[in-house]
Motif scaffolding. Structure first.
Motif, PDB file in Angstrom:
ATOM      1  N   ASN A 262       0.856  -1.276   0.073  1.00 24.27           N
ATOM      2  CA  ASN A 262       0.026   0.022   0.030  1.00 24.27           C
ATOM      3  C   ASN A 262       0.854   1.195  -0.004  1.00 24.27           C
ATOM      4  O   ASN A 262       0.386   2.302  -0.430  1.00 24.27           O
ATOM      5  N   SER A 263       2.112   1.200   0.486  1.00 19.51           N
ATOM      6  CA  SER A 263       2.868   2.349   0.183  1.00 19.51           C
ATOM      7  C   SER A 263       3.208   2.642  -1.324  1.00 19.51           C
ATOM      8  O   SER A 263       4.034   3.628  -1.231  1.00 19.51           O
ATOM      9  N   LYS A 264       3.214   1.663  -1.889  1.00 22.10           N
ATOM     10  CA  LYS A 264       3.660   1.843  -3.258  1.00 22.10           C
ATOM     11  C   LYS A 264       2.506   1.762  -4.256  1.00 22.10           C
ATOM     12  O   LYS A 264       2.801   1.814  -5.585  1.00 22.10           O
ATOM     13  N   ASN A 265       1.276   1.550  -3.770  1.00 23.21           N
ATOM     14  CA  ASN A 265       0.067   1.315  -4.695  1.00 23.21           C
ATOM     15  C   ASN A 265       0.241   0.202  -5.778  1.00 23.21           C
ATOM     16  O   ASN A 265      -0.162   0.408  -6.867  1.00 23.21           O
ATOM     17  N   MET A 266       1.036  -0.856  -5.182  1.00 18.14           N
ATOM     18  CA  MET A 266       1.045  -1.847  -6.126  1.00 18.14           C
ATOM     19  C   MET A 266       0.376  -3.244  -5.632  1.00 18.14           C
ATOM     20  O   MET A 266       0.268  -3.364  -4.273  1.00 18.14           O
ATOM     21  N   VAL A 267      -0.113  -4.084  -6.495  1.00 16.17           N
ATOM     22  CA  VAL A 267      -0.584  -5.248  -6.052  1.00 16.17           C
ATOM     23  C   VAL A 267       0.430  -6.385  -7.089  1.00 16.17           C
ATOM     24  O   VAL A 267       0.950  -6.196  -8.107  1.00 16.17           O
ATOM     25  N   TYR A 268       0.568  -7.693  -6.427  1.00 20.21           N
ATOM     26  CA  TYR A 268       1.631  -8.565  -7.091  1.00 20.21           C
ATOM     27  C   TYR A 268       0.624  -9.844  -7.053  1.00 20.21           C
ATOM     28  O   TYR A 268      -0.061 -10.029  -6.234  1.00 20.21           O
ATOM     29  N   MET A 269       1.105 -10.722  -8.050  1.00 20.68           N
ATOM     30  CA  MET A 269       0.772 -11.881  -7.877  1.00 20.68           C
ATOM     31  C   MET A 269       2.100 -13.055  -8.266  1.00 20.68           C
ATOM     32  O   MET A 269       2.518 -12.919  -9.457  1.00 20.68           O
ATOM     33  N   GLU A 270       2.282 -13.966  -7.510  1.00 20.89           N
ATOM     34  CA  GLU A 270       3.597 -15.015  -7.711  1.00 20.89           C
ATOM     35  C   GLU A 270       2.840 -16.247  -8.319  1.00 20.89           C
ATOM     36  O   GLU A 270       1.789 -16.696  -7.591  1.00 20.89           O
ATOM     37  N   LEU A 271       3.427 -16.665  -9.397  1.00 18.75           N
ATOM     38  CA  LEU A 271       2.624 -17.810 -10.050  1.00 18.75           C
ATOM     39  C   LEU A 271       3.914 -18.969  -9.906  1.00 18.75           C
ATOM     40  O   LEU A 271       4.875 -18.741 -10.670  1.00 18.75           O
ATOM     41  N   ASN A 272       3.518 -19.923  -9.262  1.00 14.93           N
ATOM     42  CA  ASN A 272       4.566 -21.002  -9.236  1.00 14.93           C
ATOM     43  C   ASN A 272       3.912 -22.310  -9.754  1.00 14.93           C
ATOM     44  O   ASN A 272       2.545 -22.476  -9.971  1.00 14.93           O
ATOM     45  N   ASN A 273       4.821 -23.149 -10.054  1.00 16.59           N
ATOM     46  CA  ASN A 273       4.516 -24.536 -10.699  1.00 16.59           C
ATOM     47  C   ASN A 273       3.584 -24.315 -11.905  1.00 16.59           C
ATOM     48  O   ASN A 273       2.294 -24.815 -11.883  1.00 16.59           O
ATOM     49  N   LEU A 274       3.742 -23.456 -12.760  1.00 16.17           N
ATOM     50  CA  LEU A 274       3.010 -23.205 -13.717  1.00 16.17           C
ATOM     51  C   LEU A 274       2.652 -24.427 -14.830  1.00 16.17           C
ATOM     52  O   LEU A 274       3.323 -25.312 -14.988  1.00 16.17           O
ATOM     53  N   ARG A 275       1.384 -24.395 -15.312  1.00 13.20           N
ATOM     54  CA  ARG A 275       0.878 -25.370 -16.078  1.00 13.20           C
ATOM     55  C   ARG A 275       0.567 -24.804 -17.500  1.00 13.20           C
ATOM     56  O   ARG A 275       0.188 -23.597 -17.546  1.00 13.20           O
ATOM     57  N   SER A 276       0.262 -25.559 -18.441  1.00 14.20           N
ATOM     58  CA  SER A 276      -0.080 -25.050 -19.632  1.00 14.20           C
ATOM     59  C   SER A 276      -1.383 -24.612 -19.610  1.00 14.20           C
ATOM     60  O   SER A 276      -1.763 -23.428 -20.242  1.00 14.20           O
ATOM     61  N   GLU A 277      -2.343 -24.931 -18.902  1.00 14.23           N
ATOM     62  CA  GLU A 277      -3.517 -24.582 -18.717  1.00 14.23           C
ATOM     63  C   GLU A 277      -3.670 -22.954 -17.952  1.00 14.23           C
ATOM     64  O   GLU A 277      -4.507 -22.307 -17.799  1.00 14.23           O
ATOM     65  N   ASP A 278      -2.435 -22.525 -17.492  1.00 13.06           N
ATOM     66  CA  ASP A 278      -2.584 -21.131 -16.928  1.00 13.06           C
ATOM     67  C   ASP A 278      -2.053 -20.234 -17.811  1.00 13.06           C
ATOM     68  O   ASP A 278      -2.101 -18.770 -17.841  1.00 13.06           O
ATOM     69  N   THR A 279      -2.187 -20.570 -19.191  1.00  9.22           N
ATOM     70  CA  THR A 279      -1.774 -19.314 -20.438  1.00  9.22           C
ATOM     71  C   THR A 279      -2.921 -18.746 -20.311  1.00  9.22           C
ATOM     72  O   THR A 279      -4.043 -19.086 -20.652  1.00  9.22           O
ATOM     73  N   ALA A 280      -2.691 -17.568 -20.340  1.00  9.50           N
ATOM     74  CA  ALA A 280      -3.899 -16.618 -20.343  1.00  9.50           C
ATOM     75  C   ALA A 280      -3.234 -15.068 -20.354  1.00  9.50           C
ATOM     76  O   ALA A 280      -2.159 -14.867 -20.007  1.00  9.50           O
ATOM     77  N   VAL A 281      -4.115 -14.330 -20.619  1.00 14.69           N
ATOM     78  CA  VAL A 281      -4.075 -12.693 -20.285  1.00 14.69           C
ATOM     79  C   VAL A 281      -4.350 -12.668 -18.875  1.00 14.69           C
ATOM     80  O   VAL A 281      -5.640 -12.907 -18.560  1.00 14.69           O
TER      81      VAL A 281
END
Lengths: 122, 109
Positions: free
Chosen positions: A74-93
């Protein structure tokens, strides 16, 4: 005006990791829950995760639970998402989206980023 | 988890005609917390309607939403060329969670 700008997408091999970022401006970031929503090529919208305005509460779709982690600064007005163990079905916008109503746990999304493409392929 | 089913899958209309898009929920949607979005090719979704019937900021009044409980409708009173797009409904009545319908494509006839 409200702006959301995602970054961090790219091509990654199955089983690998990626970190997405969403830079925001134009609103009081610390008052709003933030969402990630994804869209596979040619498909519909799929909610991925939500993080509460103060960052203490998160929830995930079953399809990513245990693999994806959302956080915010909240000090940087940022949100993040860590994506681990990615799979082919995670392909997306992957879109970052803002809750419409401040400090409330049931919201539609009144502002969206332009999205960042994640492609999971060998 | 609530499942949203949109119908029809696609709709072909001429400009000036009226469009009626349906969204049916598998169980009652709390507080009629249904939203509608428009998505054009290559763009992010845009919020049109929330609370089943309230237009979002800047949305023309040819867009209207109605419905309650499990059945909801988006109506475009006189379709304009700029309205041809994909429309999604969203349920957000579950605390800290949400789901989307599969979408309806509105095409030019």
């Amino acid at each position: 005006q409200v702006q959301l700008v995602e970054s961090g997408g790219g091509v990654v091999q199955p089983g690998k990791s990626l970190r997405l970022s969403c830079a925001t401006s134009g609103f009081r970031f610390s008052d709003y829950d933030m969402y990630w929503v994804r869209q596979a090529p040619g498909k519909g919208l799929e909610w991925v995760t939500v993080i509460s305005y103060e960052g203490s509460k998160t929830n995930y779709a079953d399809s990513v639970k245990g693999r994806f982690t959302v956080s915010r600064d909240n000090s940087k007005n940022m949100v993040y998402m860590e994506l681990n163990n990615l799979r082919s079905e995670d392909t997306a916008v992957y879109y970052c989206a803002k809750a419409r109503r401040p400090r409330y746990d049931r919201n539609p999304n009144d502002a969206w980023g332009q999205g960042t493409l994640v492609t999971v392929a060998a | 988890e609530i499942v949203l089913t949109q119908s029809p899958g696609s709709l072909s209309l001429s400009p000036g005609e009226s469009a009626t898009l349906s969204c049916r929920a598998s169980q009652t949607v709390a507080l009629n917390f249904i939203a509608w979005y428009q998505q054009k090719r290559g763009q992010a979704p845009r919020l049109l309607i929330y609370g089943a019937s309230t237009r979002a900021t800047g949305i023309p009044d040819r867009f209207s939403g109605s419905g309650s409980w499990t059945d909801f409708t988006l109506t475009i009173s006189s379709v304009e060329p700029d309205d041809f797009a994909v429309y999604f409904c969203q349920e957000y009545g579950t605390s800290f969670s949400t789901t989307f319908g599969q979408g309806t494509r509105l095409e030019i006839k």
